[in-house]
Design an enzyme around this catalytic site. Structure first.
Site, mmCIF file in Angstrom:
data_model
loop_
_atom_site.group_PDB
_atom_site.id
_atom_site.type_symbol
_atom_site.label_atom_id
_atom_site.label_comp_id
_atom_site.label_asym_id
_atom_site.label_seq_id
_atom_site.Cartn_x
_atom_site.Cartn_y
_atom_site.Cartn_z
ATOM 1 N N ALA A 1 26.961 52.178 58.722
ATOM 2 C CA ALA A 1 26.786 51.155 59.758
ATOM 3 C C ALA A 1 25.949 51.684 60.930
ATOM 4 C CB ALA A 1 28.141 50.685 60.244
ATOM 5 N N GLU B 1 30.905 52.070 67.198
ATOM 6 C CA GLU B 1 30.349 52.963 66.163
ATOM 7 C C GLU B 1 30.096 54.363 66.713
ATOM 8 O OE1 GLU B 1 29.855 52.255 63.067
ATOM 9 O OE2 GLU B 1 29.626 50.089 62.887
ATOM 10 N N SER C 1 25.931 42.692 63.650
ATOM 11 C CA SER C 1 27.303 43.204 63.511
ATOM 12 C C SER C 1 28.012 42.554 62.332
ATOM 13 C CB SER C 1 28.125 42.828 64.752
ATOM 14 O OG SER C 1 28.163 43.867 65.663
ATOM 15 N N ILE D 1 38.405 44.520 66.661
ATOM 16 C CA ILE D 1 37.974 44.477 65.267
ATOM 17 C C ILE D 1 37.048 43.273 65.023
ATOM 18 C CG2 ILE D 1 38.760 44.464 62.873
ATOM 19 C CD1 ILE D 1 39.536 46.986 64.658
HETATM 20 P P1 TGC Z 1 36.197 66.142 62.343
HETATM 21 O O1 TGC Z 1 37.114 67.334 62.248
HETATM 22 O O2 TGC Z 1 34.838 66.319 62.873
HETATM 23 O O3 TGC Z 1 36.092 65.462 60.914
HETATM 24 C C1 TGC Z 1 37.222 65.107 60.143
HETATM 25 C C2 TGC Z 1 36.760 64.970 58.713
HETATM 26 O O4 TGC Z 1 35.775 63.940 58.645
HETATM 27 C C3 TGC Z 1 34.514 64.508 58.211
HETATM 28 N N1 TGC Z 1 33.463 63.842 58.989
HETATM 29 C C4 TGC Z 1 32.575 63.025 58.455
HETATM 30 N N2 TGC Z 1 32.393 62.642 57.184
HETATM 31 C C5 TGC Z 1 31.392 61.785 56.952
HETATM 32 N N3 TGC Z 1 30.605 61.311 57.927
HETATM 33 C C6 TGC Z 1 30.760 61.658 59.219
HETATM 34 N N4 TGC Z 1 29.976 61.148 60.165
HETATM 35 C C7 TGC Z 1 31.790 62.559 59.526
HETATM 36 N N5 TGC Z 1 32.241 63.122 60.684
HETATM 37 C C8 TGC Z 1 33.261 63.914 60.335
HETATM 38 C C9 TGC Z 1 34.621 65.988 58.475
HETATM 39 O O5 TGC Z 1 33.761 66.700 57.631
HETATM 40 C C10 TGC Z 1 36.077 66.227 58.165
HETATM 41 O O6 TGC Z 1 36.216 66.187 56.761
HETATM 42 P P2 TGC Z 1 37.256 67.148 56.022
HETATM 43 O O7 TGC Z 1 37.138 66.761 54.591
HETATM 44 O O8 TGC Z 1 36.802 68.534 56.329
HETATM 45 O O9 TGC Z 1 38.597 66.853 56.612
HETATM 46 O O10 TGC Z 1 36.976 65.030 63.158
HETATM 47 P P3 TGC Z 1 37.321 64.948 64.684
HETATM 48 O O11 TGC Z 1 38.716 64.432 64.762
HETATM 49 O O12 TGC Z 1 36.946 66.233 65.362
HETATM 50 O O13 TGC Z 1 36.375 63.772 65.207
HETATM 51 C C11 TGC Z 1 35.019 63.852 65.193
HETATM 52 C C12 TGC Z 1 34.410 62.602 65.886
HETATM 53 C C13 TGC Z 1 34.779 62.537 67.339
HETATM 54 C C14 TGC Z 1 32.907 62.756 65.739
HETATM 55 C C15 TGC Z 1 34.893 61.322 65.184
HETATM 56 O O14 TGC Z 1 36.240 61.106 65.415
HETATM 57 C C16 TGC Z 1 34.136 60.097 65.621
HETATM 58 O O15 TGC Z 1 33.068 59.802 65.074
HETATM 59 N N6 TGC Z 1 34.660 59.328 66.600
HETATM 60 C C17 TGC Z 1 34.073 58.040 66.982
HETATM 61 C C18 TGC Z 1 34.908 56.926 66.406
HETATM 62 C C19 TGC Z 1 34.060 55.753 66.031
HETATM 63 O O16 TGC Z 1 32.869 55.810 65.868
HETATM 64 N N7 TGC Z 1 34.706 54.633 65.823
HETATM 65 C C20 TGC Z 1 34.029 53.463 65.359
HETATM 66 C C21 TGC Z 1 35.019 52.410 64.933
HETATM 67 S S1 TGC Z 1 34.319 51.188 63.877
HETATM 68 C C22 TGC Z 1 33.317 50.317 64.857
HETATM 69 O O17 TGC Z 1 33.059 50.583 65.981
HETATM 70 C C23 TGC Z 1 32.725 49.159 64.205
HETATM 71 S S2 TGC Z 1 31.742 48.199 65.193
HETATM 72 C C24 TGC Z 1 31.302 47.115 64.028
HETATM 73 C C25 TGC Z 1 30.170 46.252 64.343
HETATM 74 O O18 TGC Z 1 29.005 46.603 64.026
HETATM 75 O O19 TGC Z 1 30.461 45.144 64.868
HETATM 76 P P1 FAD Z 2 37.451 55.554 74.642
HETATM 77 O O1 FAD Z 2 37.515 56.368 73.399
HETATM 78 O O2 FAD Z 2 38.695 55.394 75.429
HETATM 79 O O3 FAD Z 2 36.304 56.158 75.579
HETATM 80 C C1 FAD Z 2 36.132 55.738 76.933
HETATM 81 C C2 FAD Z 2 35.034 56.605 77.545
HETATM 82 O O4 FAD Z 2 35.409 57.994 77.479
HETATM 83 C C3 FAD Z 2 33.715 56.487 76.795
HETATM 84 O O5 FAD Z 2 32.642 56.583 77.695
HETATM 85 C C4 FAD Z 2 33.727 57.722 75.887
HETATM 86 O O6 FAD Z 2 32.434 58.153 75.522
HETATM 87 C C5 FAD Z 2 34.408 58.733 76.814
HETATM 88 N N1 FAD Z 2 35.022 59.817 76.053
HETATM 89 C C6 FAD Z 2 36.010 59.747 75.119
HETATM 90 N N2 FAD Z 2 36.296 60.965 74.638
HETATM 91 C C7 FAD Z 2 35.470 61.840 75.278
HETATM 92 C C8 FAD Z 2 35.261 63.239 75.208
HETATM 93 N N3 FAD Z 2 35.955 64.014 74.377
HETATM 94 N N4 FAD Z 2 34.313 63.783 76.003
HETATM 95 C C9 FAD Z 2 33.574 63.011 76.839
HETATM 96 N N5 FAD Z 2 33.714 61.677 76.955
HETATM 97 C C10 FAD Z 2 34.668 61.104 76.169
HETATM 98 N N6 FAD Z 2 36.386 49.320 66.043
HETATM 99 C C11 FAD Z 2 36.745 49.158 64.743
HETATM 100 O O7 FAD Z 2 37.513 49.951 64.195
HETATM 101 N N7 FAD Z 2 36.263 48.117 64.014
HETATM 102 C C12 FAD Z 2 35.427 47.191 64.538
HETATM 103 O O8 FAD Z 2 35.002 46.263 63.832
HETATM 104 C C13 FAD Z 2 35.054 47.316 65.913
HETATM 105 N N8 FAD Z 2 34.277 46.370 66.493
HETATM 106 C C14 FAD Z 2 34.081 46.413 67.851
HETATM 107 C C15 FAD Z 2 33.462 45.330 68.487
HETATM 108 C C16 FAD Z 2 33.316 45.330 69.877
HETATM 109 C C17 FAD Z 2 32.732 44.133 70.550
HETATM 110 C C18 FAD Z 2 33.716 46.463 70.617
HETATM 111 C C19 FAD Z 2 33.518 46.498 72.110
HETATM 112 C C20 FAD Z 2 34.309 47.536 69.996
HETATM 113 C C21 FAD Z 2 34.528 47.516 68.610
HETATM 114 N N9 FAD Z 2 35.223 48.539 67.960
HETATM 115 C C22 FAD Z 2 35.571 48.421 66.644
HETATM 116 C C23 FAD Z 2 35.813 49.624 68.745
HETATM 117 C C24 FAD Z 2 34.823 50.725 69.107
HETATM 118 O O9 FAD Z 2 34.493 51.497 68.005
HETATM 119 C C25 FAD Z 2 35.475 51.561 70.223
HETATM 120 O O10 FAD Z 2 35.441 50.761 71.392
HETATM 121 C C26 FAD Z 2 34.747 52.877 70.451
HETATM 122 O O11 FAD Z 2 34.936 53.741 69.346
HETATM 123 C C27 FAD Z 2 35.209 53.578 71.737
HETATM 124 O O12 FAD Z 2 36.580 53.607 71.849
HETATM 125 P P2 FAD Z 2 37.290 53.112 73.212
HETATM 126 O O13 FAD Z 2 36.728 51.783 73.554
HETATM 127 O O14 FAD Z 2 38.748 53.220 72.981
HETATM 128 O O15 FAD Z 2 36.819 54.109 74.313
#
Ligand code: TGC
Ligand code: FAD
Length: 385
Positions: free
Chosen positions: A244, A365, A93, A165
């Site tokens: 990532a 992620e 991570s 974060i």
């Molecule tokens: P949607 O309408 O699908 O897309 C909005 C715009 O984004 C573009 N897009 C992408 N572009 C590049 N790569 C991708 N994977 C993309 N997915 C979508 C899309 O083409 C569009 O572009 P434009 O130019 O047409 O506007 O957006 P949506 O609101 O319907 O959401 C789609 C969804 C649910 C898949 C997206 O919100 C999502 O991936 N949600 C999950 C959030 C997530 O992964 N959060 C992670 C936070 S960071 C983290 O967890 C770090 S952990 C760090 C560690 O390793 O410790």
């Molecule tokens: P929620 O979005 O509230 O989801 C809760 C549950 O509901 C999940 O099971 C999910 O799959 C389900 N769910 C949500 N929407 C739907 C749907 N439409 N249909 C069906 N099921 C659904 N984020 C950053 O930005 N930067 C970081 O560096 C980072 N590091 C992290 C490190 C750790 C240790 C952890 C635990 C998290 C980190 N995150 C970071 C946040 C991480 O990306 C979020 O926890 C993750 O995206 C899920 O969001 P949430 O926890 O709010 O869960």
């Protein structure tokens, strides 16, 4: 690839450079990480003393070109992630966030000044970053974020909170995603900027050897030059996640391999009813299933890696890799834990640590469900979000 879990002989498909990088990181993990990581997990501390060695190995932004980055192939980056996560998901991570979530967007979307200011020192392990996308009320749905940036004179004023974060309290710079006139933009906010505070999140039972923080922005004023000029919209942060998630789909194989190897060793030495438990068919079924799932995950990762090298990889394919490999790793960790019986719940063995870590990896992620729905949308053209 780890020799004992390379049942299909995939190592032969790697280049000499890829093998060398994997072996070098593997040796570092064996010698420097494994002896200390259980203690760090137990104490809930990040092993900061490893940072100089990670930097020396060129692991920060290793898949990026220029500005002091190593510029290795995607598969080499994947193999390094796999070896690091064989040590601990928290270590992978740390490098994922630095390289894929902060250095990548600076390189891809930053100004020349931002690149020169941050990248060489980040590659050298002198400066660190964190990536603020998730908010307390917006995790899976970052489009709903309520953090805002407002134009004010020569700069911007940021208000909002980012939660969960990684590296948040350690970072010299936070890449914060905020809405400017309803459009998501990225801002590089330096530690110490008035109005910006970071607080460590305590009492985690997963990723304990990694720092996780809440970032708070209250009328935080940043110069205009802190905005990433090259991207506007949610595509910006989501494109960083592709990088990532690619590392994670490899890394999770490392955690799974560590569990499977520990379980095999235990199964061949632990005797019950006068026989090693590995001699019982039920145990063999578990060991065989683990190795088979690891082999399938390795094939998927390698193919996805080669697609990335050819510039053909899609975000949906990355979702399949992340979803499958993390799910498989978590199942393997749970199964491996069962083979160790009561010993499996102690930190004397690596399994329970990996199992608890993988609960986070399953969620961050993009959760398992989000990747499943991404694939569902890809194949049906119907959104079920
Ligand atoms: P949607 O309408 O699908 O897309 C909005 C715009 O984004 C573009 N897009 C992408 N572009 C590049 N790569 C991708 N994977 C993309 N997915 C979508 C899309 O083409 C569009 O572009 P434009 O130019 O047409 O506007 O957006 P949506 O609101 O319907 O959401 C789609 C969804 C649910 C898949 C997206 O919100 C999502 O991936 N949600 C999950 C959030 C997530 O992964 N959060 C992670 C936070 S960071 C983290 O967890 C770090 S952990 C760090 C560690 O390793 O410790
Ligand atoms: P929620 O979005 O509230 O989801 C809760 C549950 O509901 C999940 O099971 C999910 O799959 C389900 N769910 C949500 N929407 C739907 C749907 N439409 N249909 C069906 N099921 C659904 N984020 C950053 O930005 N930067 C970081 O560096 C980072 N590091 C992290 C490190 C750790 C240790 C952890 C635990 C998290 C980190 N995150 C970071 C946040 C991480 O990306 C979020 O926890 C993750 O995206 C899920 O969001 P949430 O926890 O709010 O869960």
């Amino acid at each position: 690839m780890a020799v004992r879990t390379d049942f299909l002989g995939l190592r032969e498909l790697l280049t000499d450079d890829e093998r060398l990088i994997a072996d070098t990181v593997r040796q570092f993990v064996d010698e420097a990480v494994l002896p200390v990581i259980g203690e760090h997990f137990e104490q809930g501390t990040f092993p900061r003393q490893l940072i100089p060695q990670l930097a020396k190995l060129g692991l920060f932004g290793m898949h990026l070109q220029g500005y002091g980055c190593a510029g290795v192939s995607p598969v080499a980056y994947g193999l390094a992630s796999q070896e690091l996560e064989r040590g601990d998901s928290g270590l992978r991570s740390f490098t994922s966030v630095q390289g894929s979530l902060v250095m990548f967007p600076i390189l891809e979307y930053g100004s020349e000044h931002q690149k020169a200011r941050w990248l060489p020192k980040m590659a050298a392990g002198e400066l660190f970053g964190c990536f603020g996308l998730t908010e307390p009320d917006f995790g899976s749905n970052p489009a709903g974020m309520i953090t805002t940036a407002r134009k004010d004179g020569a700069g911007y004023v940021i208000n909002g909170r980012k939660r969960w974060i990684t590296n948040g309290t350690l970072a010299d710079v936070a890449l914060v995603w905020a809405k400017l006139d309803s459009v998501v933009c990225g801002f590089l906010v330096e530690r110490g900027t008035p109005g910006f505070e970071a607080y460590e999140i305590e009492r985690k039972m997963s990723l304990r050897a990694s720092i996780t923080a809440e970032l708070v922005f209250e009328d935080c004023r940043v110069p205009a030059a802190s905005m990433l000029p090259g991207v506007h919209g949610l595509r910006g942060p989501l494109s960083c996640l592709n990088e990532a998630r690619f590392g994670i789909l490899w890394g999770s194989i490392g955690a799974a391999s560590a569990c499977s190897e520990a379980a095999l060793e235990y199964a061949t030495s632990r005797v019950q009813f006068d026989k090693p438990i590995g001699a019982y068919q039920l145990t063999q079924e578990k060991l065989v299933r683990m190795l088979t799932e690891i082999s399938k995950a390795q094939l998927l990762a390698l193919h996805i890696g080669r697609l990335k090298e050819q510039g053909k990889l899609t975000a949906a394919q990355i979702s399949m890799g992340k979803m499958n490999n993390v799910r498989a790793a978590l199942d393997i960790a749970r199964e491996a834990r069962s083979i160790l019986g009561a010993n499996g719940i102690t930190l004397d063995y690596p399994i329970i640590r990996h199992m608890l870590n993988l609960e986070t990896v399953y969620t961050y992620e993009g959760t398992n469900e989000i990747h499943l729905l991404t694939l569902g949308r890809e194949i049906t053209a119907l959104s079920a979000f």
